[in-house]
Design a protein around this motif. Structure first.
Motif, PDB file in Angstrom:
ATOM      1  N   VAL A 110      -4.360 -31.933  -7.880  1.00 25.08           N
ATOM      2  CA  VAL A 110      -3.830 -33.358  -7.831  1.00 25.08           C
ATOM      3  C   VAL A 110      -5.273 -34.311  -8.531  1.00 25.08           C
ATOM      4  CG1 VAL A 110      -3.086 -35.691  -6.481  1.00 25.08           C
ATOM      5  CG2 VAL A 110      -2.738 -33.180  -5.581  1.00 25.08           C
ATOM      6  N   TRP A 111      -4.663 -34.755  -9.489  1.00 24.60           N
ATOM      7  CA  TRP A 111      -5.387 -36.042  -9.935  1.00 24.60           C
ATOM      8  C   TRP A 111      -5.096 -36.945  -9.218  1.00 24.60           C
ATOM      9  CZ3 TRP A 111      -7.152 -34.199 -14.213  1.00 24.60           C
ATOM     10  CH2 TRP A 111      -6.195 -33.546 -15.186  1.00 24.60           C
ATOM     11  N   PRO A 112      -6.403 -37.872  -9.483  1.00 21.19           N
ATOM     12  CA  PRO A 112      -6.894 -39.397  -8.632  1.00 21.19           C
ATOM     13  C   PRO A 112      -6.072 -39.922  -8.600  1.00 21.19           C
ATOM     14  CG  PRO A 112      -8.753 -38.413  -9.131  1.00 21.19           C
ATOM     15  CD  PRO A 112      -8.188 -37.048 -10.211  1.00 21.19           C
ATOM     16  N   VAL A 113      -5.549 -40.737 -10.255  1.00 18.03           N
ATOM     17  CA  VAL A 113      -4.856 -41.301 -10.692  1.00 18.03           C
ATOM     18  C   VAL A 113      -4.505 -40.895 -11.598  1.00 18.03           C
ATOM     19  CG1 VAL A 113      -6.817 -42.107 -11.819  1.00 18.03           C
ATOM     20  CG2 VAL A 113      -4.728 -43.673 -10.764  1.00 18.03           C
ATOM     21  N   VAL A 114      -2.908 -41.400 -12.322  1.00 23.56           N
ATOM     22  CA  VAL A 114      -2.194 -40.923 -13.096  1.00 23.56           C
ATOM     23  C   VAL A 114      -1.843 -41.775 -14.247  1.00 23.56           C
ATOM     24  CG1 VAL A 114      -1.381 -38.426 -12.040  1.00 23.56           C
ATOM     25  CG2 VAL A 114      -0.255 -40.647 -11.733  1.00 23.56           C
ATOM     26  N   HIS A 115      -1.609 -42.176 -15.565  1.00 21.63           N
ATOM     27  CA  HIS A 115      -0.822 -43.139 -16.021  1.00 21.63           C
ATOM     28  C   HIS A 115       0.520 -42.762 -16.995  1.00 21.63           C
ATOM     29  CE1 HIS A 115      -5.244 -44.213 -15.587  1.00 21.63           C
ATOM     30  NE2 HIS A 115      -5.176 -42.454 -16.193  1.00 21.63           N
ATOM     31  N   PRO A 116       1.002 -43.745 -16.792  1.00 16.25           N
ATOM     32  CA  PRO A 116       2.689 -43.773 -16.964  1.00 16.25           C
ATOM     33  C   PRO A 116       2.017 -43.544 -18.947  1.00 16.25           C
ATOM     34  CG  PRO A 116       2.510 -45.841 -16.798  1.00 16.25           C
ATOM     35  CD  PRO A 116       0.752 -45.770 -16.299  1.00 16.25           C
ATOM     36  N   MET A 146     -11.558 -39.353 -17.841  1.00 16.82           N
ATOM     37  CA  MET A 146     -10.830 -39.120 -17.222  1.00 16.82           C
ATOM     38  C   MET A 146     -11.219 -38.561 -15.829  1.00 16.82           C
ATOM     39  SD  MET A 146      -7.307 -36.912 -17.726  1.00 16.82           S
ATOM     40  CE  MET A 146      -8.417 -35.321 -18.713  1.00 16.82           C
ATOM     41  N   ASP A 147     -10.608 -38.147 -15.021  1.00 18.28           N
ATOM     42  CA  ASP A 147     -11.296 -37.996 -13.269  1.00 18.28           C
ATOM     43  C   ASP A 147     -10.269 -36.569 -13.051  1.00 18.28           C
ATOM     44  OD1 ASP A 147     -12.748 -39.856 -12.417  1.00 18.28           O
ATOM     45  OD2 ASP A 147     -11.072 -41.209 -11.774  1.00 18.28           O
ATOM     46  N   ALA A 148     -11.493 -35.789 -13.076  1.00 14.24           N
ATOM     47  CA  ALA A 148     -10.297 -34.409 -12.523  1.00 14.24           C
ATOM     48  C   ALA A 148     -10.309 -34.068 -11.526  1.00 14.24           C
ATOM     49  CB  ALA A 148     -12.609 -33.233 -12.900  1.00 14.24           C
ATOM     50  N   SER A 149      -9.152 -33.245 -11.783  1.00  8.42           N
ATOM     51  CA  SER A 149      -8.240 -32.907 -10.536  1.00  8.42           C
ATOM     52  C   SER A 149      -8.974 -32.545  -9.661  1.00  8.42           C
ATOM     53  CB  SER A 149      -7.006 -32.161 -11.390  1.00  8.42           C
ATOM     54  OG  SER A 149      -7.183 -31.180 -11.375  1.00  8.42           O
ATOM     55  N   VAL A 150      -8.343 -32.440  -8.531  1.00 11.81           N
ATOM     56  CA  VAL A 150      -8.816 -31.927  -6.914  1.00 11.81           C
ATOM     57  C   VAL A 150      -7.661 -31.381  -6.557  1.00 11.81           C
ATOM     58  CG1 VAL A 150      -9.174 -32.197  -4.701  1.00 11.81           C
ATOM     59  CG2 VAL A 150      -9.825 -34.209  -6.856  1.00 11.81           C
TER      60      VAL A 150
END
Length: 222
Positions: free
Chosen positions: A81-87, A1-5
């Motif tokens: 902010v997350w680079p991407v979020v998942h449903p 999982m990418d880290a939030s920015v």
């Protein structure tokens, strides 16, 4: 999982709004709209794709366009902010009259997303655990479906949920009116993360996406 920015507070236009609705007047709001899904449902009838998965993908696509709907808090309580979020979405077990919550990684290609999500729904349609895949990713947002009712209002009351910045969506049952097919959608938003302008833009972009559902069979409009 990418880290939030982390958000640069010195240049963020909504810094004062975030502080106000996070600390001084913490609040969430909800809005319920009817999406015109006439073209969307017609395309689905010509397709082998599942309606619910298409709804979830459309929501995930629009959510991932906008930072305000991908927000979270750092360990220090600052906005990021997350680079991407998942449903994460519900699947109903009719025998137990309970639901499970499953998730699939966001994919800009609808076909690829459908290929992952459809087996998940089939596999967990008789799930007895609330979260049969284990703990949800931290960068997930929630989608629920109430296919038994076409509602005109829906509101969640989240106790002590002031750290929950991710949006929450609730889908209802299709209804027909004046020759159009309508889909009720409730959007629950933390006011620290997004204002009415942002929620309305999200809804309008979602309407545009389902009004031109060429992505159901071909290349998606991400």
């Amino acid at each position: 999982m990418d880290a939030s920015v982390p958000i640069d507070l010195d240049t963020w236009p909504r810094r004062q709004h975030f502080e106000h609705y996070r600390r001084l007047v913490p609040c969430t709001y909800s809005m319920t709209v009817e999406l015109d899904v006439t073209a969307f449902t017609a395309a689905l009838r010509r397709s082998q794709r599942k309606s619910y998965i298409a709804q979830v993908w459309a929501l995930s696509t629009v959510v991932n366009r906008h930072d305000e709907f991908k927000m979270c808090l750092t360990a220090a309580g600052e906005p990021a902010v997350w680079p991407v979020v998942h449903p994460a979405f519900t699947v109903f077990n009719p025998e137990r009259e309970t639901f499970a919550c499953v998730w699939a990684p966001h994919d800009s290609d609808f076909g690829a997303f459908h290929d992952v999500a459809a087996p998940l729904l089939a596999e967990h349609s008789r799930a007895t655990d609330f979260f049969p895949q284990g703990e949800l990713p931290t960068n997930a947002f929630d989608v629920s479906s109430l296919p038994w009712a076409s509602f005109t209002g829906f509101n969640l009351n989240i106790g002590d949920g002031w750290d929950h910045l991710a949006p929450i969506f609730t889908l209802g049952r299709y209804t027909e009116r004046d020759g159009r097919i309508l889909l009720p959608l409730a959007v629950q938003v933390h006011h620290a993360a997004a204002d009415g302008f942002h929620s309305t833009r999200l809804v309008n972009e979602l309407q545009a996406l389902v009004a031109d559902p060429t992505w159901l069979e071909g290349s998606p409009k991400a």
